[in-house]
Design a protein around this motif. Structure first.
Motif, PDB file in Angstrom:
ATOM      1  N   UNK A 220       0.814  -1.207   0.000  1.00 61.90           N
ATOM      2  CA  UNK A 220       0.000   0.000   0.000  1.00 61.90           C
ATOM      3  C   UNK A 220       0.852   1.262   0.000  1.00 61.90           C
ATOM      4  N   UNK A 221       1.887   1.299   0.838  1.00 62.03           N
ATOM      5  CA  UNK A 221       2.736   2.494   0.901  1.00 62.03           C
ATOM      6  C   UNK A 221       3.542   2.640  -0.377  1.00 62.03           C
ATOM      7  N   UNK A 222       4.123   1.531  -0.869  1.00 55.83           N
ATOM      8  CA  UNK A 222       4.842   1.590  -2.145  1.00 55.83           C
ATOM      9  C   UNK A 222       3.904   2.005  -3.265  1.00 55.83           C
ATOM     10  N   UNK A 223       2.694   1.433  -3.279  1.00 56.63           N
ATOM     11  CA  UNK A 223       1.741   1.768  -4.330  1.00 56.63           C
ATOM     12  C   UNK A 223       1.382   3.241  -4.314  1.00 56.63           C
ATOM     13  N   UNK A 224       1.194   3.808  -3.113  1.00 52.11           N
ATOM     14  CA  UNK A 224       0.883   5.241  -3.011  1.00 52.11           C
ATOM     15  C   UNK A 224       2.043   6.080  -3.507  1.00 52.11           C
ATOM     16  N   UNK A 229       4.421   9.361  -8.005  1.00 57.13           N
ATOM     17  CA  UNK A 229       5.500   9.614  -8.956  1.00 57.13           C
ATOM     18  C   UNK A 229       4.993   9.569 -10.389  1.00 57.13           C
ATOM     19  N   UNK A 230       4.076   8.652 -10.691  1.00 56.10           N
ATOM     20  CA  UNK A 230       3.491   8.599 -12.031  1.00 56.10           C
ATOM     21  C   UNK A 230       2.667   9.859 -12.305  1.00 56.10           C
ATOM     22  N   UNK A 231       1.924  10.299 -11.305  1.00 54.96           N
ATOM     23  CA  UNK A 231       1.144  11.527 -11.462  1.00 54.96           C
ATOM     24  C   UNK A 231       2.069  12.728 -11.651  1.00 54.96           C
ATOM     25  N   UNK A 232       3.188  12.712 -10.943  1.00 60.88           N
ATOM     26  CA  UNK A 232       4.165  13.787 -11.079  1.00 60.88           C
ATOM     27  C   UNK A 232       4.758  13.815 -12.479  1.00 60.88           C
ATOM     28  N   UNK A 233       4.993  12.619 -13.056  1.00 59.61           N
ATOM     29  CA  UNK A 233       5.496  12.560 -14.416  1.00 59.61           C
ATOM     30  C   UNK A 233       4.503  13.097 -15.428  1.00 59.61           C
ATOM     31  N   UNK A 238       3.551  18.979  -9.897  1.00 59.08           N
ATOM     32  CA  UNK A 238       3.435  18.228  -8.652  1.00 59.08           C
ATOM     33  C   UNK A 238       4.774  18.049  -7.955  1.00 59.08           C
ATOM     34  N   UNK A 239       5.870  18.312  -8.676  1.00 57.69           N
ATOM     35  CA  UNK A 239       7.181  18.208  -8.055  1.00 57.69           C
ATOM     36  C   UNK A 239       7.311  19.157  -6.870  1.00 57.69           C
ATOM     37  N   UNK A 240       6.501  20.213  -6.858  1.00 60.11           N
ATOM     38  CA  UNK A 240       6.538  21.190  -5.768  1.00 60.11           C
ATOM     39  C   UNK A 240       6.076  20.583  -4.444  1.00 60.11           C
ATOM     40  N   UNK A 241       5.245  19.547  -4.521  1.00 59.34           N
ATOM     41  CA  UNK A 241       4.767  18.908  -3.290  1.00 59.34           C
ATOM     42  C   UNK A 241       5.343  17.504  -3.146  1.00 59.34           C
ATOM     43  N   UNK A 242       6.414  17.217  -3.864  1.00 58.67           N
ATOM     44  CA  UNK A 242       7.015  15.891  -3.802  1.00 58.67           C
ATOM     45  C   UNK A 242       7.541  15.590  -2.398  1.00 58.67           C
TER      46      UNK A 242
END
Length: 269
Positions: A220-224, A229-233, A238-242
């Motif tokens: 679950x944690x890895x999946x989140x 990261x996929x959404x950031x790509x 979204x890198x601003x809230x990475x």
């Protein structure tokens, strides 16, 4: 036999960082604080470099010294954060499901140092195999092309058995660390020293006590993390809230591991 599934409240774990918004905000401020404390040594180094006449040897020495100071000073806020994450594990183990206060800075720094030592012991073998793999690839990569493109790198990789072996070992070891490192940090919270916390036989035995819930938490944690990261790509801003997202997930991990200790390692608390 005790069941090894569903003895951890996953929803409570994912909501844990929201239990004290101000303390969560303090954790998110670690990165900007680290960047801010880097300014004085950088300005000092630039000032010395601009006012002194240095030869090549002295210039390299000054640069390395400034970099070492920056690394030391800039890492202190992250060490505090690591200590805070360890404190969160300990508090959840005691039944406290609210983010703890940022008090006793000396204790946070000490606990963070232990967490840093744990990370160093896990990270060095990965860097070793990765360094060997890249070193072995230098010669074939140089002969293949003067332009180091990804195509040239892949050709060099598949043409070098040793390079492929070392990089594969680095990847496999890294994935193994992702699996066992959370339990090692929990062993640290339970009172083990950094060296005892990484003893693989004991770590795997502790995972085996509740392997179903442990693997479920990992997935679950890895999946989140991977989903973000996929959404950031797909959406680069979204890198601003990475960093805040990763801190949030680390706090989730702290709560889930604290629950794990209460469910499966209660006799050790």
């Amino acid at each position: 036999m005790k069941k090894k599934f569903f003895r951890i409240n996953l929803l409570q774990g994912f909501l844990y960082p929201l239990s004290a918004p101000r303390r969560l905000l303090a954790a998110w401020l670690v990165l900007p604080v680290s960047l801010a404390v880097l300014v004085p040594p950088i300005l000092f180094g630039l000032g010395l470099g601009g006012t002194l006449s240095l030869d090549l040897h002295q210039g390299v020495g000054l640069t390395l010294t400034v970099l070492a100071v920056c690394l030391l000073v800039g890492s202190i806020p992250f060490t505090y954060l690591a200590g805070y994450l360890l404190r969160c594990r300990k508090q959840v183990m005691k039944g406290n499901s609210v983010l703890p206060p940022w008090t006793e800075g000396g204790k946070l720094l000490q606990d963070g140092g232990n967490m840093d030592a744990l990370g160093l012991m896990f990270g060095l073998p990965t860097l070793f195999f990765l360094g060997l793999g890249l070193t072995v690839l230098v010669a074939p990569l140089t002969h293949l092309s003067t332009h180091h493109t990804w195509i040239a790198f892949l050709l060099a990789l598949f043409g070098s058995g040793a390079g492929l072996l070392f990089l594969s070992l680095a990847l496999m070891y890294y994935l193994f660390v992702l699996l066992v490192a959370p339990m090692s940090t929990l062993r640290l919270a339970l009172g083990s020293g950094p060296w005892q916390a990484v003893q693989m036989k004991a770590v795997l035995q502790d995972i085996g006590r509740g392997w179903g819930d442990y693997l479920l938490c990992c997935i679950l944690v890895w999946g989140a993390s991977i989903s973000f990261q996929l959404a950031q790509g797909a959406f680069f801003p979204l890198i601003l809230v990475s960093f805040p997202a990763q801190v949030y997930l680390q706090l989730v991990w702290a709560h889930l591991l604290g629950q794990y200790a209460r469910a499966y390692l209660a006799e050790r608390m």
